[in-house]
Enzyme design. Structure first.
Site, PDB file in Angstrom:
ATOM      1  N   ASP A   1       1.094  -1.044   0.674  1.00 26.95           N
ATOM      2  CA  ASP A   1      -0.795  -0.217  -0.244  1.00 26.95           C
ATOM      3  C   ASP A   1       0.435   1.315  -0.425  1.00 26.95           C
ATOM      4  O   ASP A   1       2.499   1.240   0.086  1.00 26.95           O
ATOM      5  CB  ASP A   1      -0.698   0.100   0.890  1.00 26.95           C
TER       6      ASP A   1
HETATM    7  C1  BGC Z   1      -4.411   3.233  -0.746  1.00 32.08           C
HETATM    8  C2  BGC Z   1      -4.804   1.870  -0.991  1.00 32.08           C
HETATM    9  C3  BGC Z   1      -4.968   2.680  -2.662  1.00 32.08           C
HETATM   10  C4  BGC Z   1      -3.480   3.813  -2.645  1.00 32.08           C
HETATM   11  C5  BGC Z   1      -3.243   4.832  -3.410  1.00 32.08           C
HETATM   12  C6  BGC Z   1      -4.133   4.058  -0.195  1.00 32.08           C
HETATM   13  O1  BGC Z   1      -3.444   4.803   0.428  1.00 32.08           O
HETATM   14  O2  BGC Z   1      -4.776   2.526   1.104  1.00 32.08           O
HETATM   15  O3  BGC Z   1      -6.440   1.914  -1.274  1.00 32.08           O
HETATM   16  O4  BGC Z   1      -4.997   1.825  -3.742  1.00 32.08           O
HETATM   17  O5  BGC Z   1      -3.548   4.461  -1.158  1.00 32.08           O
HETATM   18  O6  BGC Z   1      -4.287   6.066  -4.551  1.00 32.08           O
END
Ligand code: BGC
Length: 762
Positions: free
Chosen positions: A293
Site C-alpha cells: 500500500d
Molecule cells: C490506499 C489504497 C490505494 C492507494 C493508492 C492508499 O492510501 O490505502 O487503497 O489504492 O493509496 O491510491
C-alpha cells in the site's frame, strides 16, 4: 519469433490449438508466457530488476501523502528503466508521454504498468461500493466494473486498485464505504463479480484492466474503527471471516493483490510472510504480484519493526511484497541487501517475474501504447449508455428502511412537496469519496431528480435549512462541519408548515467516509438532528432520504419519522434514481449489506456474532448485553422493504441428514401477497450448533434475487454441500464437522424459522 511472417504465425497457432481442449490450450498459453517471462528476466541486470519493483506516483491525482521527489529526477529514473509502474498518471497524452520515456530511452524497453484507484467508476460514477453491494445484484456490479474498466482503459490505464474486499463490522471505520459490508460470503461473491467485470475474459483486451484484491489483510478490523489502527484478531477470525474473500479473489484469477497498512497481532501485514508467501503464493497458487500500500514498506519504521529503510526493505521483500508503492525503499535497499548477502537474488527474480507476467497478460509487450487510444478517449467516456446503466444500478442499491401507512411511493401529482436539508441540492456528495475522475458537483441532486420526475406540474418548495460542511471538500482536505449557523432553520420550518409531505434529505457529506475519514460518532453531523426535530415539530408527514457512506445511528429518526429511504451516495445519476423510487416508477429491492446499530457504543456490530456463554435475553442482569440499548440491530443485515410484501413458506429439505459427497436441497415457496410487482432477495443462512471452536449464531450461505407479480408464487432452492458448511476448525484446516445444523431461508438475517439438518461422516 519477430522474423516470422504474421501469416505463418497464425497458421502455427492454429496447428497448436486445433483439436485441443480449453484447458490444454490454456496450459500452452501459460507455458509460452513463462518462456517469455524467463527470457526477458535473463536479459536483466540487478538494477533493472529492482526498477520493475518500484512504483512512483504521478501528479494527475493525489491519493496519498505527496512524495518529495522532484520531477527531473523522476524523469531520469523513468528513462533509466528504474521504474516499473506509475500510479495516478491519467489521460492518453500523459500515459503516452511517460511510456515513451521508457520505450525510447531505457535499455530493455519494458513497458510501464499504469495503476489508479478506479473504485466505483472512472468518470461515469456508480454507487459507492457499499451502496452498490446493497443491490446484491452480481450481474449489475460486474457490469458497472466493466464500464469503469472501459472508461479507465480509454485514458491509458491498465490497472485498478480495486476491489476492496476487506470485511468490516465497524461503522466508525471510514473505509467501510469502499467494501461490501460485514459478511464474508457476500463480500466474496461481490469481489469475484467485480474482478470479472474489471478483467473480463481476456486481460489483453484493451477495454479491460487488471484488478487488485486489497487490502491483504485485516484492514477492516482496525481497533475502534480508527483508520490504520492496530488489528488484534485471532487465527480463527482471520481464517473464517477475513480471508475467504481473498481466497475467492485468487481463485477467480485476480491479477494482483495489495497488502495493508495495519498490523495483525504485532506483525504489519506488509511484513507478513505467512499471509503473502505461505498462503497466497504457496497454498493458493497465486502467480500475479503483490503491491504494497502507499508507502507501507517505509511505514515498517514507524510501526517499530524496522529501524531504517534498509531493514524495512529486507522485511518486506522476504515477506513477499513485490512492488513498492511510493515507499522509495526498494530502489536503494534491495541492491545493498544483495551486496551484503542478506537477500537471495532468487527472491528478486520471483518478484520481477510476477510483475512481468501481468504486463505480458495485459499485452503491453505487444504494444505498450495499446491502451492509450486518443479516439477511444473521446468516445468511450461518460456516454449516455453508461449513465443509463449507472441510474439502473443506483435504483437497485436503494433500501427502503421504513414505510408506515404506505407513505411511499409518492404521487407525482402530490399537491405540495417541501424538500429540505443540506444534502437535498448537493450535486457533489452523491459522487462519494474515491471518485476517480468523477467531476466535482456533477451528480444529479435529489432536488433536480424530483423536479425532473414531476415535470411542469411540480409544486416543490426547497430550503437547505442548514449547511452540513463548510469550506473545501477534497480527498486530502480535512472536512469542516457547520455546528453554529442556524439561520436557515426558519425558512425550512415555514415551507414545512405548508407542505403535504416533507422530504428531508440528510446524512453524510461525501468526505465523511473514505480513507482517513473514521468517526467516533455516526449520527447526524452538524445541526441536522436539530433541523429534523424542528421540522418534525410542525409537520410529521416526513420522508427521510438518507445519504451516507456508512451505517448511521438514526434511532430517533427510526422512532419518529414514518418513512425512511436509504439512498447512500449513488453516483452520477443519484437524484434521478432516488426519484424513480420515491414516485414508485421503481419498486425498491435493496437489502442492507451492513447492520445499523441502535447506538455507536454497540460497534463493532454485526449479525454473525457468537452466542457467548451468557446469551439469554431474559430480564436478568448477568447476560451479555448493554443495560441501555437492546442487542438487536436497529436495521439488521439483509434487511430491506418493498412497496409490496412477500410471504415465505417453511423451509423444506430434500433430506434431514447427509454424508460427504451428497447434496441436500433446501427450498422455500415465496408468494407476493401485495398489490405490486416486486423483487425479493431470498437469503439462506445456517447455524452450526456444536463445533470444535465456537460458531456464529447465523451465517449467510446463499442468496437469490427473484421477481414476483402480485399473487405469484415461486420456489427458490439452494444446494447444501459439505463444502458449504466447512470452516477453519480447531485442527487448523478447512473441514466440515459432523453434527447438527439449522437451515434458515428468509428475507433478512433475523429469520427465525429453520429446519434441522445433520451431517454424518461415517
Ligand atoms: C490506499 C489504497 C490505494 C492507494 C493508492 C492508499 O492510501 O490505502 O487503497 O489504492 O493509496 O491510491
Amino acid at each position: 519469433m519477430r522474423h516470422l511472417q504474421p501469416k505463418l504465425l497464425f497458421i502455427l497457432a492454429l496447428l497448436i490449438f486445433t483439436g485441443k481442449s480449453t484447458a490444454q490450450n490454456n496450459t500452452i498459453i501459460e507455458a509460452t508466457l513463462e518462456h517469455k517471462v524467463d527470457s526477458v528476466l535473463s536479459l536483466m541486470t540487478l538494477q533493472e530488476k529492482i526498477g520493475q519493483l518500484n512504483q512512483y506516483n504521478g501528479s494527475w491525482d493525489v491519493t496519498g501523502i505527496p512524495s518529495d521527489i522532484d520531477n527531473k529526477t523522476k524523469l531520469e529514473k523513468l528513462k533509466n528503466g528504474d521504474v516499473g509502474s506509475m500510479l495516478n498518471v491519467l489521460t492518453v497524452e500523459a500515459t503516452r508521454e511517460a511510456q515513451s520515456l521508457v520505450m525510447e530511452h531505457s535499455r530493455l524497453k519494458i513497458p510501464l504498468i499504469f495503476g489508479y484507484d478506479v473504485i466505483h467508476g472512472y468518470k461515469t460514477i456508480f454507487p459507492t461500493p457499499l451502496a452498490e453491494s446493497a443491490s446484491w445484484d452480481l450481474e449489475a456490479m460486474k457490469l458497472s466494473a466493466s464500464i469503469a474498466a472501459k472508461e479507465a482503459s480509454a485514458e491509458g490505464l491498465h490497472w485498478t486498485f480495486a476491489p476492496m474486499i476487506d470485511v468490516s463490522r465497524d461503522a466508525r471505520w471510514g473505509r467501510i464505504m469502499e467494501g461490501s459490508g460485514e459478511d464474508p460470503f457476500l463480500t466474496s461473491a461481490i469481489g469475484v463479480a467485480r474482478i470479472q467485470g474489471f478483467q473480463g475474459n481476456d486481460l489483453s483486451d484493451p477495454h479491460t484492466i487488471a484488478a487488485c484484491a486489497k487490502h491483504f489483510a485485516g484492514y477492516g478490523f482496525a481497533e475502534s474503527g480508527r483508520d490504520y489502527n492496530t488489528v488484534n484478531i485471532g487465527e480463527h477470525e482471520l481464517q473464517n471471516v477475513i480471508l475467504p474473500p481473498f481466497k475467492a479473489a485468487s481463485d477467480a484469477g485476480v491479477a494482483t493483490f495489495m497488502n495493508a497498512f495495519n498490523e495483525i497481532d504485532g506483525q504489519p501485514a506488509t511484513a507478513n510472510s505467512y499471509l503473502q508467501r505461505t498462503l497466497l503464493k504457496g497454498e493458493w497458487g497465486f502467480d500475479g504480484f503483490v503491491v504494497s500500500d502507499w508507502g507501507s514498506i517505509a511505514e515498517l519504521i514507524p510501526h517499530g519493526v524496522a529501524k531504517n529503510k534498509l531493514e524495512a526493505a529486507n522485511l518486506a521483500i522476504h515477506a513477499g511484497s513485490d512492488m513498492d508503492m511510493e515507499g522509495r525503499v526498494y530502489e536503494d535497499g534491495l541492491k545493498t541487501l544483495v551486496e551484503q548477502n542478506r537477500l537471495d537474488i532468487a527472491l528478486i527474480d520471483d518478484a520481477v517475474k510476477r510483475v512481468l507476467r501481468v504486463k505480458f497478460r495485459l499485452g503491453l509487450f505487444d504494444d505498450p501504447y495499446r491502451y492509450s487510444n486518443a479516439k477511444r478517449e473521446k468516445t468511450d467516456i461518460l456516454t449516455k449508455e453508461h449513465l443509463a446503466i449507472s441510474r439502473d444500478v443506483a435504483k437497485k442499491s436503494i433500501v427502503l428502511l421504513k414505510n408506515e401507512k404506505s407513505l411511499l411511493p409518492l404521487s407525482k401529482t402530490a399537491k405540495n412537496i417541501a424538500v429540505i436539508g443540506p444534502l437535498a441540492n448537493d450535486k457533489d456528495s452523491p459522487i462519494g469519496n474515491w471518485r476517480a475522475q468523477g467531476e466535482k458537483n456533477s451528480a444529479v441532486s435529489v432536488l433536480e431528480g424530483i423536479t425532473n420526475a414531476m415535470g411542469k406540474n411540480a409544486n416543490i418548495s426547497y430550503a437547505k435549512g442548514t449547511d452540513l460542511s463548510i469550506g473545501e471538500r477534497s480527498f486530502l482536505a480535512p472536512l469542516t462541519l457547520n455546528t453554529t449557523d442556524t439561520s436557515g432553520f426558519n425558512e425550512a420550518i415555514t415551507i414545512a408548515k405548508h407542505a403535504d409531505v416533507v422530504l428531508m434529505v440528510l446524512g453524510e457529506d461525501a468526505f465523511q467516509s473514505g480513507e482517513g475519514r473514521s468517526q467516533a460518532n455516526i449520527g447526524f453531523a452538524g445541526l441536522q438532528q436539530e433541523l429534523l426535530e424542528a421540522v418534525y415539530a410542525v409537520n410529521k408527514n416526513i420522508v427521510l432520504v438518507l445519504m451516507n457512506g456508512r451505517p448511521m445511528e438514526i434511532s430517533w429518526a427510526a422512532d419518529h419519522i414514518p418513512a425512511i429511504l436509504e439512498v447512500w451516495h449513488l453516483g452520477s445519476e443519484h437524484g434521478n434514481a432516488v426519484a424513480d423510487v420515491l414516485f414508485g416508477d421503481d419498486n425498491p429491492s435493496g437489502k442492507l449489506p451492513v447492520s445499523f446499530p441502535r447506538a455507536v457504543g454497540q460497534e463493532p456490530f454485526y449479525y454473525n456474532q457468537k452466542n457467548t456463554g451468557r446469551p439469554s435475553a431474559n430480564k436478568e442482569v448477568t447476560y451479555s448485553h448493554h443495560n441501555d440499548v437492546s442487542n438487536e440491530a436497529l436495521f439488521p443485515f439483509g434487511y430491506g422493504l418493498s412497496y409490496t410484501s412477500f410471504k415465505y413458506s417453511e423451509v423444506k429439505l430434500s433430506s434431514n441428514s447427509f454424508h460427504p459427497n451428497e447434496t441436500v436441497t433446501a427450498s422455500v415457496d415465496i408468494t407476493n401477497i401485495g398489490k405490486r410487482e416486486g423483487k425479493e432477495i431470498v437469503q439462506l443462512y445456517i447455524r452450526d450448533l456444536v463445533g470444535s471452536i465456537t460458531r456464529p449464531i447465523k451465517e449467510l450461505k446463499g442468496f437469490e434475487i427473484i421477481e414476483l407479480k402480485p399473487g405469484e408464487t415461486k420456489t427458490v432452492s439452494f444446494k447444501i454441500t459439505a463444502e458449504l458448511l466447512s470452516f477453519f476448525t480447531a485442527n487448523k484446516k478447512w473441514e466440515t464437522e459432523a453434527g447438527d445444523f439449522h437451515i434458515f431461508i428468509g428475507s433478512n438475517s433475523t429469520v427465525n424459522a429453520y429446519s434441522k439438518l445433520e451431517f454424518v461422516k461415517n
